[in-house]
Design an enzyme around this catalytic site. Structure first.
Site, short mmCIF file in Angstrom:
data_model
loop_
_atom_site.label_atom_id
_atom_site.label_comp_id
_atom_site.label_asym_id
_atom_site.label_seq_id
_atom_site.Cartn_x
_atom_site.Cartn_y
_atom_site.Cartn_z
N ARG A 1 0.84 -1.19 0.00
CA ARG A 1 0.00 0.00 0.00
C ARG A 1 0.87 1.23 0.00
O ARG A 1 1.93 1.26 0.63
CB ARG A 1 -0.86 0.03 1.26
CG ARG A 1 -1.71 -1.21 1.38
CD ARG A 1 -2.99 -0.94 2.04
NE ARG A 1 -2.83 -0.43 3.39
CZ ARG A 1 -3.82 0.13 4.06
NH1 ARG A 1 -5.00 0.31 3.50
NH2 ARG A 1 -3.65 0.54 5.29
N SER B 1 7.22 -5.52 6.67
CA SER B 1 6.80 -6.47 7.70
C SER B 1 7.63 -7.74 7.73
O SER B 1 7.11 -8.85 7.68
CB SER B 1 5.33 -6.82 7.51
OG SER B 1 4.60 -5.65 7.37
N ASP C 1 6.14 -3.44 10.55
CA ASP C 1 4.71 -3.16 10.77
C ASP C 1 4.35 -2.98 12.24
O ASP C 1 3.47 -2.19 12.59
CB ASP C 1 3.83 -4.24 10.12
CG ASP C 1 4.17 -5.65 10.56
OD1 ASP C 1 5.16 -5.82 11.31
OD2 ASP C 1 3.46 -6.57 10.17
#
Ligand code: BGC
Length: 475
Positions: A108, A177, A205
């Site tokens: 994203r 992440s 993350d």
């Protein structure tokens, strides 16, 4: 000829006897099956048991490993990575910031316009891009080239509602992440890919979750992810990190990315199912805690349990449903849906077994066995995650109420991730177990809250709290 006739007659007689015997045996077998299923479930329950004493041992082991991981590089299975994040956002930040979030099969990009204490997030615009599967297992250059061009395209589409002061460059936080050994706030080396990424080749993350939640609440000191994977990050005193040889940060604090998914201890209740899952996994011997508690694995543990019940107790009839033999066919959201089935005839369980595993017409008894198995597996995971959290609180001295009657500081643990957000029995069990472990008094000042989607916006907020223009403004 005669010989054949005799044989047929014998077979015929045998068949008649077999039918009679089958009826009797069927009755006996069905009670035998139930008894066998009950015995297997009982064994599972015993092997997965997490009484308070055991949970305390797990919490203590977590704390011991935290100390060891902070003392020296490689000192523990817990990496206790120094994040170089020494200033968490406090809500005062203003300006335009970007974030990029890479953690699964999608990444994203996001831009936010921050308006300071009064306005907080004035405007935000996210965009999701899916990663072509071949890039997930190829070379890192190709993957990062792809990400860079998608980001460039996104920046080029910036609308007029977003303002960057003249003469400034856009600043970006990167949520990545996977475990990274950082060398500064903006550089680091990937330690290994987890969760199905297999690539040879900087905010994590969990730190994003911590930062995203801290932006709205200054008492947040622990961030936890309980989703496909699991991890925790927390605020440590910089002088409690013996392996840190740099200058002590002005704030006196440093965020530590624990990579707690890799925690292991002889106190963890491991079963044969867990051993088999680990051996068959992409990373045997690693991420043991993650394999007991996270969304990627709970459904698979359940599948293994049901397969054994099918094999040894004929739970689903005389033959083993072939689909049940497919690894990872039973995902955790399906397990959750079955576990939450409140209908008197456990209709959801029946439908899922039929649709997903091709098992028609299950009896209520069978469905109840399935729900019981879900309960044992999910609650073990939730209770162990709770013990992990209590281990962290112990390490930073937030596990008990102030002794001298003084004020106990409020402690907030922010949790993000689909497992925690959507699997209510899991999250309720986690919260009640933390309470059970801390006791009424101490738990009164510990808040566990859902930090929905903190992880990507958290990176933009960290870009803001570490902005290169801040020092200029301060001086
Ligand atoms: C990774 C961590 C990550 C966690 C949650 C784990 O598999 O090793 O770096 O924070 O998943 O996404």
């Amino acid at each position: 000829m005669g010989k054949v006739a005799v044989t047929t007659a014998v077979v015929g007689a045998a068949a008649a006897c077999a039918v009679a015997a089958l009826v009797v045996r069927h009755r006996m077998r069905s009670s035998g099956r139930c008894a066998r299923a009950a015995a297997l479930l009982k064994e599972l329950e015993e092997r997965c048991a997490t009484p308070l004493g055991k949970l305390r041992q797990v919490a203590d082991a977590m704390m011991v490993e935290m100390h060891a991981g902070l003392a020296s590089e490689g000192g523990s299975k817990l990496k206790m990575l120094i994040s170089y994040v020494d200033k968490l956002p406090n809500g005062d930040e203003t300006g335009l910031f970007y974030a990029l979030d890479l953690g699964g099969t999608n990444f994203r990009v996001l831009r936010v316009q921050l308006g300071g204490k009064e306005q907080h997030v004035v405007k935000k615009e996210p965009k999701e891009v899916s990663i072509p599967p071949h890039l997930m297992v190829g070379g890192s250059d190709e993957l990062f080239d792809f990400i860079a061009s998608a980001l460039a395209e996104f920046v080029a589409s910036e609308g007029e509602d977003f303002h960057i002061p003249v003469g400034r460059q856009r600043e970006l936080g990167f949520t990545f992440s996977f475990p990274v050994r950082q060398t500064s706030i903006a550089s680091g080396t990937l330690i290994k890919w987890t969760k199905g990424f297999n690539i040879e080749s900087t905010v994590n993350d969990t730190i994003g979750t911590l930062a995203g939640a801290r932006y709205y609440d200054n008492d947040v000191i622990v961030g936890v992810i309980l989703g496909t994977g699991t991890n925790a990050a927390y605020v440590e005193r910089a002088n409690a990190i013996p392996k840190w040889h740099g200058l002590l940060p002005k704030s006196g604090e440093m965020v530590i990315n624990m990579e707690w998914g890799n925690f292991r201890s002889s106190h963890l209740p491991m079963t044969d199912y867990d051993q088999a899952l680990d051996t068959e996994s992409l990373n045997p011997g690693e991420q043991i805690f993650e394999k007991l508690i996270s969304g990627m694995y709970l459904g698979e543990i359940l599948r293994k349990v049901l397969l054994r019940l099918a094999n040894e107790a004929a739970l689903f009839g005389d033959s083993v449903p072939p689909k049940l033999e497919t690894p990872f066919i039973l995902r955790t959201p399906v397990m959750s849906a079955m576990h939450h089935d409140n209908s008197p005839d456990l209709k959801v369980v029946g439908t899922k077994l039929k649709e997903l595993l091709g098992i028609p017409n299950t009896s209520l008894k069978t469905r109840k066995v399935v729900v019981q198995a879900c309960d044992i597996i999910a609650k073990r995971g939730a209770r162990l995650a709770a013990a992990g959290i209590v281990g962290i609180l112990k390490k930073i001295g937030r596990d008990s109420a102030a002794k001298d009657g003084g004020d106990t500081p409020r402690t907030v643990v922010a949790i993000d991730g689909g497992l925690y957000e959507h699997y209510n029995i899991f999250s309720e069990c986690l919260r009640s177990t933390v309470k059970e472990m801390l006791g009424e008094e101490a738990s009164a000042s510990v808040v566990i809250k859902l930090a929905n989607d903190g992880s990507s916006i958290g990176a933009a907020l960290l870009a803001a709290s570490h902005s290169q223009y801040l020092d200029v403004e301060e001086s």
